[in-house]
Design a protein around this motif. Structure first.
Motif, mmCIF file in Angstrom:
data_model
loop_
_atom_site.group_PDB
_atom_site.id
_atom_site.type_symbol
_atom_site.label_atom_id
_atom_site.label_comp_id
_atom_site.label_asym_id
_atom_site.label_seq_id
_atom_site.Cartn_x
_atom_site.Cartn_y
_atom_site.Cartn_z
ATOM 1 N N LEU A 1 4.285 -9.677 0.315
ATOM 2 C CA LEU A 1 4.401 -8.188 -0.346
ATOM 3 C C LEU A 1 3.176 -7.477 -0.457
ATOM 4 N N CYS A 2 2.032 -7.970 0.390
ATOM 5 C CA CYS A 2 0.881 -7.193 0.292
ATOM 6 C C CYS A 2 0.917 -5.662 0.520
ATOM 7 N N MET A 3 1.827 -5.264 1.369
ATOM 8 C CA MET A 3 1.911 -3.719 1.506
ATOM 9 C C MET A 3 2.839 -3.037 0.684
ATOM 10 N N GLU A 4 3.876 -3.978 -0.064
ATOM 11 C CA GLU A 4 4.707 -3.189 -1.075
ATOM 12 C C GLU A 4 3.579 -2.777 -2.087
ATOM 13 N N CYS A 5 2.727 -3.738 -2.586
ATOM 14 C CA CYS A 5 1.772 -3.152 -3.626
ATOM 15 C C CYS A 5 0.615 -2.309 -3.134
ATOM 16 N N HIS A 6 0.147 -2.234 -2.144
ATOM 17 C CA HIS A 6 -1.112 -1.800 -1.463
ATOM 18 C C HIS A 6 -0.690 -0.671 -0.648
ATOM 19 N N THR A 7 0.298 -0.230 -0.550
ATOM 20 C CA THR A 7 0.764 1.173 0.091
ATOM 21 C C THR A 7 1.340 2.199 -0.886
ATOM 22 N N PRO A 8 1.017 3.332 -1.093
ATOM 23 C CA PRO A 8 1.373 4.205 -2.070
ATOM 24 C C PRO A 8 2.711 4.411 -2.193
ATOM 25 N N TRP A 9 3.187 4.433 -3.309
ATOM 26 C CA TRP A 9 4.619 4.357 -3.329
ATOM 27 C C TRP A 9 5.113 6.047 -3.374
ATOM 28 N N GLN A 10 5.024 6.405 -2.091
ATOM 29 C CA GLN A 10 5.631 7.727 -1.839
ATOM 30 C C GLN A 10 6.170 7.997 -0.518
ATOM 31 N N ASN B 1 -1.553 2.415 -6.280
ATOM 32 C CA ASN B 1 -0.411 2.167 -7.389
ATOM 33 C C ASN B 1 -0.927 1.720 -8.557
ATOM 34 N N GLU B 2 -0.094 2.365 -9.760
ATOM 35 C CA GLU B 2 -0.650 1.793 -10.924
ATOM 36 C C GLU B 2 0.080 0.747 -11.508
ATOM 37 N N PHE B 3 -0.459 -0.305 -12.204
ATOM 38 C CA PHE B 3 0.276 -1.267 -12.716
ATOM 39 C C PHE B 3 -0.172 -1.411 -14.236
ATOM 40 N N HIS B 4 0.843 -1.172 -15.075
ATOM 41 C CA HIS B 4 0.744 -1.228 -16.468
ATOM 42 C C HIS B 4 0.802 -2.578 -17.061
ATOM 43 N N GLY B 5 0.319 -3.209 -18.120
ATOM 44 C CA GLY B 5 0.734 -4.407 -18.867
ATOM 45 C C GLY B 5 -0.265 -4.632 -19.759
ATOM 46 N N PRO B 6 -0.240 -5.862 -20.565
ATOM 47 C CA PRO B 6 -1.073 -6.381 -21.551
ATOM 48 C C PRO B 6 -2.528 -6.278 -21.082
ATOM 49 N N TRP B 7 -2.862 -6.478 -19.676
ATOM 50 C CA TRP B 7 -4.121 -6.052 -19.093
ATOM 51 C C TRP B 7 -4.808 -4.703 -19.275
ATOM 52 N N GLY B 8 -3.754 -3.615 -19.652
ATOM 53 C CA GLY B 8 -4.226 -2.385 -19.392
ATOM 54 C C GLY B 8 -3.744 -1.699 -18.116
ATOM 55 N N VAL B 9 -4.505 -1.268 -17.340
ATOM 56 C CA VAL B 9 -3.835 -0.485 -15.846
ATOM 57 C C VAL B 9 -4.838 -1.312 -14.667
ATOM 58 N N SER B 10 -3.966 -1.534 -13.838
ATOM 59 C CA SER B 10 -4.774 -2.117 -12.700
ATOM 60 C C SER B 10 -4.283 -1.134 -11.546
ATOM 61 N N VAL B 11 -5.094 -0.769 -10.660
ATOM 62 C CA VAL B 11 -4.665 -0.145 -9.539
ATOM 63 C C VAL B 11 -4.762 -0.582 -8.236
ATOM 64 N N SER B 12 -3.704 -0.729 -7.392
ATOM 65 C CA SER B 12 -3.997 -1.879 -6.099
ATOM 66 C C SER B 12 -5.060 -0.813 -5.333
ATOM 67 N N ARG B 13 -5.889 -1.652 -4.647
ATOM 68 C CA ARG B 13 -6.910 -1.056 -3.773
ATOM 69 C C ARG B 13 -6.532 -0.658 -2.435
ATOM 70 N N ASN B 14 -7.539 -0.180 -1.746
ATOM 71 C CA ASN B 14 -7.399 0.092 -0.367
ATOM 72 C C ASN B 14 -7.812 -1.156 0.493
ATOM 73 N N ILE B 15 -6.873 -1.488 1.276
ATOM 74 C CA ILE B 15 -6.985 -2.901 1.908
ATOM 75 C C ILE B 15 -6.799 -2.573 3.376
ATOM 76 N N THR B 16 -7.130 -1.237 3.680
ATOM 77 C CA THR B 16 -6.902 -1.020 5.312
ATOM 78 C C THR B 16 -8.620 -1.259 5.823
ATOM 79 N N ALA B 17 -8.511 -1.140 7.255
ATOM 80 C CA ALA B 17 -9.966 -1.526 7.881
ATOM 81 C C ALA B 17 -11.011 -0.514 7.700
ATOM 82 N N MET C 1 -2.038 -8.821 -9.050
ATOM 83 C CA MET C 1 -2.567 -9.348 -7.756
ATOM 84 C C MET C 1 -2.298 -10.754 -7.790
ATOM 85 N N SER C 2 -1.617 -11.705 -6.828
ATOM 86 C CA SER C 2 -1.056 -12.868 -7.205
ATOM 87 C C SER C 2 -1.501 -14.049 -6.628
#
Ligand code: HEC
Ligand code: HEC
Length: 298
Positions: free
Chosen positions: A200-209, A222-238, A271-272
């Motif tokens: 699922l790397c690209m499920e989280c790291h590819t923009p949901w559009q 992509n933004e993920f909200h939770g008790p940790w606040g907000v995390s944003v999946s990062r650019n993992i391209t080359a 991020m798992s």
């Protein structure tokens, strides 16, 4: 006369063969049991590693932190996260072998259908469950996952039934439309793509559009909200400037398996890395080799 001598001969041959046959049968049973335990071990490796099933199906810690599978043995996979969104309200169900609240009475065919096609036994299409990313799974790995699920101790824990407010999608990432063969996994980059897909790397790291898999694969955002606040999946391209193009292999592996960013900061959920920590060195190498081929995006 002939009949009289013939019969004891057959009997005595049979008597001589019986132990041999017995040995043969038990050898066959032993090798079947060996194959079965190999399958279960492979399923354990996948489910508690790259497949991160417990990211969703296992309850998290008080701050929303993902607990490593070895920390939550008693409640692992007995039901987890809830998503309350415009299109659905759904809780990841109990997938232990409990017959009433889990999947103990699902047939293997029903499990295959929900895992790979996203269709539940009642015919409903699943929400959230990323079944489209499992279309690529080899037959052997799918069998292994199911064999492992069958070994999970039943835990009684009911989760609320899902509420669907819109039709659900079954999104299949490009290149993942058909199951890979075992032979395809011998190629390092293909293996890396396979693992990054089911992982699922690209499920989280590819923009949901729309069109993003073609145009923005791995670009993050992509933004993920939770008790940790907000995390944003990062650019993992080359990309060297925006992505991980100029990271060393070890830096990339450290982020994946220990959740430590290049600057030493700790990566937040979802991020798992607690699961990816269990991925073998050879599989990690393949994932990194594949990531190096993801076209740079800024
Ligand atoms: C991103 C979160 C997520 C991941 C990852 C995930 N699932 Fe699910 N899964 C769900 C949700 C949510 C549902 C319930 C969907 C619904 O009812 O519409 C579900 C449903 C299921 C079901 C059907 C259960 C039922 O009661 O019908 C099974 C079986 C299942 N998942 C197994 C797995 C396995 C095995 C993995 C790992 C290979 C996995 N899931 C990965 C979220 C996830
Ligand atoms: C469930 C969503 C999710 C999945 C699946 C996921 N990631 Fe992440 N990843 C994130 C988020 C969110 C962050 C940023 C966390 C933060 O900022 O604290 C992140 C951070 C990273 C980073 C750090 C990048 C940087 O610039 O610091 C790398 C590398 C990474 N992920 C690679 C991967 C790989 C490879 C996989 C598959 C094996 C993967 N991720 C799977 C959500 C995910």
């Amino acid at each position: 006369m002939i009949a009289l001598t013939w019969r004891p001969l057959v009997q005595s041959t049979a008597l001589m063969l019986a132990p041999l046959l017995g040995l043969l049968c038990s050898a066959m049973a032993a090798s079947a049991a060996g194959l079965q335990s190999e399958l279960v071990a492979r399923g354990d490796y996948l489910v508690n590693g790259i497949l991160i099933c417990g990211n969703c199906h296992t309850r998290r810690g008080p701050s929303g932190e993902i607990l490593a599978p070895q920390e939550v043995r008693d409640t692992a996979l007995s039901g987890g996260q809830t998503w309350d969104e415009a299109a659905f309200k759904v809780t990841a169900p109990n997938i232990t072998q409990d017959k009433d609240t889990g999947i103990g009475d699902y047939t293997d065919a029903e499990l295959r259908q929900v895992l790979r096609k996203g269709i539940k036994r009642n015919g409903a299409r699943v929400a959230v469950m990323p079944s489209g990313f499992y279309e690529i799974m080899t037959e052997h790995d799918l069998d292994a996952v199911i064999a492992y699920l069958r070994t999970l101790k039943p835990v009684s824990h009911a989760v609320p039934a899902p509420i669907y407010k819109r039709a659900q999608q079954h999104e299949i990432p490009p290149g993942g439309e058909t199951p890979y063969s075992d032979a395809m996994l011998n190629d390092k980059i293909a293996r890396g793509f396979y693992l990054a897909t089911v992982g699922l790397c690209m499920e989280c790291h590819t923009p949901w559009q729309s069109q993003a898999f073609a145009d923005r694969l791995g670009a993050g955002g992509n933004e993920f909200h939770g008790p940790w606040g907000v995390s944003v999946s990062r650019n993992i391209t080359a990309s060297n400037s925006k992505g991980i193009g100029d990271w060393t292999d070890d830096e990339i592996k450290r982020a994946i398996t220990q959740g430590i960013a290049r600057n030493g900061s700790k990566l937040k959920p979802p991020m798992s890395f607690q699961y990816y920590a269990n991925v073998s060195a050879a599989d990690l190498d393949a994932i990194v080799a594949y990531l190096r081929t993801v076209p740079p995006r800024d």
